[in-house]
Scaffold this motif. Structure first.
Motif, PDB file in Angstrom:
ATOM      1  N   ILE A   1      45.573  37.975  31.305  1.00  0.00           N
ATOM      2  CA  ILE A   1      44.540  39.001  31.145  1.00  0.00           C
ATOM      3  C   ILE A   1      45.175  40.390  31.128  1.00  0.00           C
ATOM      4  N   ALA A   2      46.112  40.637  32.044  1.00  0.00           N
ATOM      5  CA  ALA A   2      46.781  41.940  32.084  1.00  0.00           C
ATOM      6  C   ALA A   2      47.544  42.198  30.789  1.00  0.00           C
TER       7      ALA A   2
ATOM      8  N   PHE B   1      45.151  43.388  28.137  1.00  0.00           N
ATOM      9  CA  PHE B   1      44.754  44.784  28.355  1.00  0.00           C
ATOM     10  C   PHE B   1      45.834  45.740  27.864  1.00  0.00           C
TER      11      PHE B   1
ATOM     12  N   ARG C   1      45.509  48.401  24.853  1.00  0.00           N
ATOM     13  CA  ARG C   1      45.800  49.810  25.129  1.00  0.00           C
ATOM     14  C   ARG C   1      46.735  50.384  24.072  1.00  0.00           C
TER      15      ARG C   1
ATOM     16  N   TRP D   1      54.251  46.769  33.018  1.00  0.00           N
ATOM     17  CA  TRP D   1      53.925  45.396  32.599  1.00  0.00           C
ATOM     18  C   TRP D   1      55.173  44.513  32.658  1.00  0.00           C
TER      19      TRP D   1
ATOM     20  N   ASN E   1      48.513  42.953  38.965  1.00  0.00           N
ATOM     21  CA  ASN E   1      47.959  42.701  37.635  1.00  0.00           C
ATOM     22  C   ASN E   1      46.597  43.347  37.452  1.00  0.00           C
ATOM     23  N   VAL E   2      45.766  43.306  38.484  1.00  0.00           N
ATOM     24  CA  VAL E   2      44.473  43.995  38.396  1.00  0.00           C
ATOM     25  C   VAL E   2      44.700  45.498  38.263  1.00  0.00           C
TER      26      VAL E   2
ATOM     27  N   CYS F   1      45.429  46.198  34.660  1.00  0.00           N
ATOM     28  CA  CYS F   1      44.189  46.137  33.870  1.00  0.00           C
ATOM     29  C   CYS F   1      43.352  47.402  34.050  1.00  0.00           C
ATOM     30  N   CYS F   2      43.166  47.816  35.297  1.00  0.00           N
ATOM     31  CA  CYS F   2      42.345  48.998  35.567  1.00  0.00           C
ATOM     32  C   CYS F   2      42.973  50.257  34.995  1.00  0.00           C
TER      33      CYS F   2
ATOM     34  N   CYS G   1      44.577  50.464  32.316  1.00  0.00           N
ATOM     35  CA  CYS G   1      44.417  50.451  30.860  1.00  0.00           C
ATOM     36  C   CYS G   1      42.984  50.737  30.411  1.00  0.00           C
TER      37      CYS G   1
END
Length: 868
Positions: A25-26, A29, A33, A55, A273-274, A277-278, A280
């Motif tokens: 998921i990351a 994102f 981006r 990343w 990882n969260v 995501c946030c 991005c």
């Protein structure tokens, strides 16, 4: 691989699945981006490159955990073959080394992006830079700590651990870094909110914008859950070590590390990882705007709205940073206002090329965080120096006239702001009570010496000396009263969070630092809150208002220990019993941060330097008199600082002596906590009683009377024992109660433009609590006993009486500190109102007040009469 162990159940499959999914998921994102910034915005910024680095580090960290699950991570140590141990330890080590750099790169990317949001808001930029420094300095320190977790470094891969090697448990390292992670997570979450909430945008776009920048709350939530698992792992390890025969060199194999650390590692992977995501999410707005525009704009919305003002510099900064075509550069020689009003049509704006992610951030509010505090219209119309008021500002046909100054509020008008600030009084009283109970528990668990116990108590008051000068003075003068509430609460929350590693490590130095930081935070709060209560409303009731608010604060100090003793602690005095309280203090810290954010948006009045000077003006010019060559206001301030220093110092002597007095003088079988609660209840009650007496008795007389009471009853407690001695000591608490408010409010009278400085001086004088209690404890512990130690309190209280005696002995000083109403100040000096009328005036809050124009008329008349 050893296939005989391949089917053993464990946590490995769950850790592998969750880690792989969140990494995927990351990755998506980050890809979206880069498409958004490269293909649509057509600009790759430094924060984008940093996100790629983040990343890569995150991928390596996650891969290390996934690889570790193939070699026993998630299994009990007895189920991990010896042949797997080396590979498992290498995977664990790779994860531990990459974890902090991955977090550091992610947060640095976000903060670099923040720096592009505004080039004009200096407060926001410096706060961002400070957070950037903390993130990278702390991240580097923790990275090196992880790299060198064993000495020598190669010992981290050895099985079993050599006797000559020394290793730090990696779970404890993670726990000690938890406060830094939470603090920086919350700072990143809330830093842009004042700017974002101040934007002049359609409601839907504003909500979407705030939500976009609020995704960081998920990172903080994951971090809290991660801490819970780390805590469980730490307690499990501690219990296993305690069950051993005292071998301090137990290896990770001896303590089932692969089992209890697996979920902690999984939640660490989730956290990073969260975070990616946030980080991005804000950059995805151009992508969403291109393919799903209905999510961002309602039908009928226009791209721009014309207004009666020119765009702020901040808008142009944002537009330039993100290639926003809707904000067009103004050529040289072209009138700015004319150019602003010549807004392009919606079709032109949409056809003007690719949109940046901030394309709707074009018309922010005209009230950014102020670089200086401007005077309100009230003060400008009520002074002889500003008889012609400035033209009021208009905003789309709405009169945006400034708020009324706190100095000109009536009793009724001041009820709401005083109530809001009094809530803070209760909170810091409650939290100080919790801190006091926690200190006692920590001292018992860690078996501290008497000297260490005294130093922890003094550390809190050292913070009271540092806070007003290092933080409070600057914040109060540059940002105003309300800003100090958020600043003080934030510092206090940071100190509370640092309790976590202090309890985990049972570290005396860390606990000293915790108490100093907490003291700094609360001192900044008091630097603003006490003068706010004293100044907000009619000046003749300053002591009354402050005693009422301080009475509410004292109620908090009564309630908190009762709750803490019954809810948090048990009889077992071991480390886990202390560690379990961390959740309560984590909750307190998070609540305090939420409160700091909330108070940023609470509408509270302010007072500028010029308004304070105007409010101090009197027809008899009492505040401008001198004693010899020294102005009377500086004499009063010196007496107030000395009296406050002595009062707090003596109060702490009584407080720290109470336990020994109960055990040695009264009876060791009596419940100390219950009688301590009785003493603090009398302390709170006396403040409310003094507030009522202030309606009829001058504050300087009350101050002297209560000082005499403390001296008398502390002296009697020295010579009496049993129930009678205890009664005398409790009555000492009663007479201590009103002293703080009486000293503080009188110390501010007549200070004018120096009022804020006076508040800093008097607040820093609270540091007297760090000076005299060590002296009394030394006397008590060296054969003199707690009764003899009370002589320190009686003597110091005696020095405190210099203020009321000096004020009463000098008519020039008395004229300044005696309460005078606005009406009295406007009449001839000999004119006075009755005490009964003054009492009825204060109690008549519920009646309808005159309109603002009439309410301020007396002040206007006074100024005109003074100039006649």
């Amino acid at each position: 691989m050893d296939t005989g162990h391949s089917n053993i159940e464990g946590r490995g499959p769950a850790v592998l699945s969750v880690s792989s999914i969140i990494l995927a998921i990351a990755t998506l994102f980050v890809i979206f981006r880069m498409i958004s910034r490269g293909a649509i915005v057509k600009r790759i910024s430094p924060d984008d490159y940093l996100m790629l680095v983040a990343w890569l580090l995150t991928f390596g960290m996650t891969f290390a955990v996934c690889w570790g699950t193939r070699y026993g991570l998630g299994r009990h140590e007895v189920d991990v073959p010896d042949a797997w141990q080396s590979t498992l330890k290498k995977a664990d080590y790779a994860f531990s080394v990459l974890y902090n750099p991955a977090l550091m790169a992610t947060k640095t990317s976000i903060l670099m992006f923040y720096l592009t949001l505004s080039q004009t808001n200096r407060t926001f930029r410096w706060a961002t830079i400070a957070t950037l420094v903390v993130v990278n300095a702390g991240g580097l320190a923790l990275t090196f700590l992880n790299i060198f977790q064993c000495r020598p470094v190669g010992a981290v891969f050895a099985t079993p651990l050599p006797d000559s090697a020394k290793c730090t448990d990696i779970v404890i390292i993670y726990l000690t870094s938890a406060p830094l992670n939470i603090i920086t997570d919350l700072a990143i979450l809330f830093l842009p909110m004042p700017i974002l909430t101040g934007m002049r945008l359609p409601k839907k776009q504003k909500i979407i914008l705030i939500i976009t920048f609020s995704f960081g709350i998920f990172v903080a939530a994951v971090d809290v859950v991660r801490i819970a698992y780390l805590q469980e792992a730490s307690q499990t390890r501690l219990a296993e070590i305690q069950s051993e025969s005292g071998d301090s060199g137990s290896s990770t194999q001896d303590t089932d590390f692969s089992w209890y650390a697996s979920l902690s590692f999984m939640w660490s992977v989730l956290e990073v990882n969260v975070g990616v995501c946030c980080a991005c999410v804000p950059a995805l707005k151009p992508l969403v705007s291109r393919f799903i525009p209905q999510m961002l704009r309602d039908r009928g919305d226009v791209t721009e709205k014309s207004g009666t003002f020119s765009l702020r510099d901040q808008t142009a900064d944002m537009a330039n940073a993100h290639r926003i075509p809707s904000v067009i550069s103004i050529p040289d020689g072209v009138d700015a206002d004319a150019h602003t009003h010549a807004s392009p049509s919606r079709e032109q704006a949409e056809d003007d090329g690719p949109m940046g992610m901030m394309d709707f951030l074009t018309t922010p509010e005209m009230s950014e965080f102020p670089s200086r505090l401007d005077r309100t219209q009230t003060a400008l119309t009520n002074t002889t120096r500003h008889t012609a008021p400035d033209s009021p500002a208009f905003f789309d046909f709405v009169n945006m006239q400034g708020k009324k100054s706190m100095l000109h509020m009536t009793n009724r008008e001041s009820v709401f702001p005083i109530s809001m600030v009094t809530i803070l009084f209760f909170i810091w009283g409650f939290e100080y009570g919790l801190l006091d109970v926690l200190n006692q528990q920590f001292q018992r668990v860690s078996h501290m010496t008497a000297g260490q116990t005294t130093s922890i108590h003094s550390a809190y008051f050292i913070g009271y000396f540092l806070g007003p000068w290092l933080v409070g003075n600057w914040a109060l003068h540059h940002w105003g009263f309300k800003a100090c509430y958020s600043v003080g609460l934030s510092i206090y929350a940071c100190g509370t969070l640092i309790f976590w590693p202090s309890a985990v490590l049972t570290s005396y130095p860390a606990y000293l630092i915790t108490n100093i930081i907490v003291g700094i935070g609360l001192s900044v709060l008091e630097t603003s809150a006490n003068p706010f209560i004293a100044l907000c409303g009619p000046p003749e009731y300053a002591e009354i208002r402050l005693n009422l608010s301080q009475g509410v604060q004292a109620i908090g100090t009564v309630v908190a220990p009762l709750i803490a003793n019954r809810a948090f602690f048990r009889e077992n005095l071991n480390a886990p019993s202390l560690v379990s309280t961390q959740y309560a203090y984590l909750g307190i810290a998070l609540f305090t941060i939420a409160l700091a954010v909330a108070y940023h948006y609470v509408p509270l009045p302010e007072a500028t330097q010029d308004e304070l000077e105007d409010a101090a003006e009197r027809l008899d010019s009492a505040h401008k008199a001198s004693l010899g060559r020294v102005p009377v206001i500086w004499v009063i301030l010196s007496l107030a600082a000395l009296s406050q220093f002595c009062y707090v110092g003596a109060q702490e002597v009584v407080g720290t002596t109470f336990s020994g007095y109960m055990a040695e003088v009264v009876s060791p079988d009596w419940n100390e906590a219950n009688f301590n609660a009785v003493g603090h209840t009398l302390f709170a009650l006396s403040r409310f009683i003094a507030a009522g007496l202030n309606l009829f008795i001058k504050p300087r007389y009350l101050l002297l009377a209560f000082y005499i009471g403390t001296i008398l009853f502390s002296a009697l407690a020295m010579h009496l024992s049993g129930k009678t001695g205890l009664t005398m000591l409790l009555l000492t608490y009663f007479f201590e109660g009103p002293l703080f408010a009486l000293i503080f409010a009188q110390g501010l009278r007549g200070m004018g433009r120096h009022t804020k400085f006076a508040s800093v001086v008097i607040t820093s004088a609270i540091s007297g609590g760090a000076v005299f209690s060590p002296i009394s404890n030394h006397l008590a512990l060296n054969g003199k006993g707690p009764q003899y130690a009370l002589i320190v309190a009686a003597v110091v209280f005696g020095f405190g009486t210099l203020m009321p005696i000096g004020l009463s002995a000098s008519p020039a000083l008395a004229r300044v500190v005696d309460p005078v109403s606005s009406k009295e100040a406007s009449e001839r000096p000999s004119s006075t109102s009755s005490r009964a009328s003054r009492a009825l005036s204060f109690l008549n809050i519920g009646k309808k007040e005159q309109p603002d124009g009439e309410a301020s008329g007396s002040v206007e008349f006074r100024e005109r009469k003074a100039s006649a």
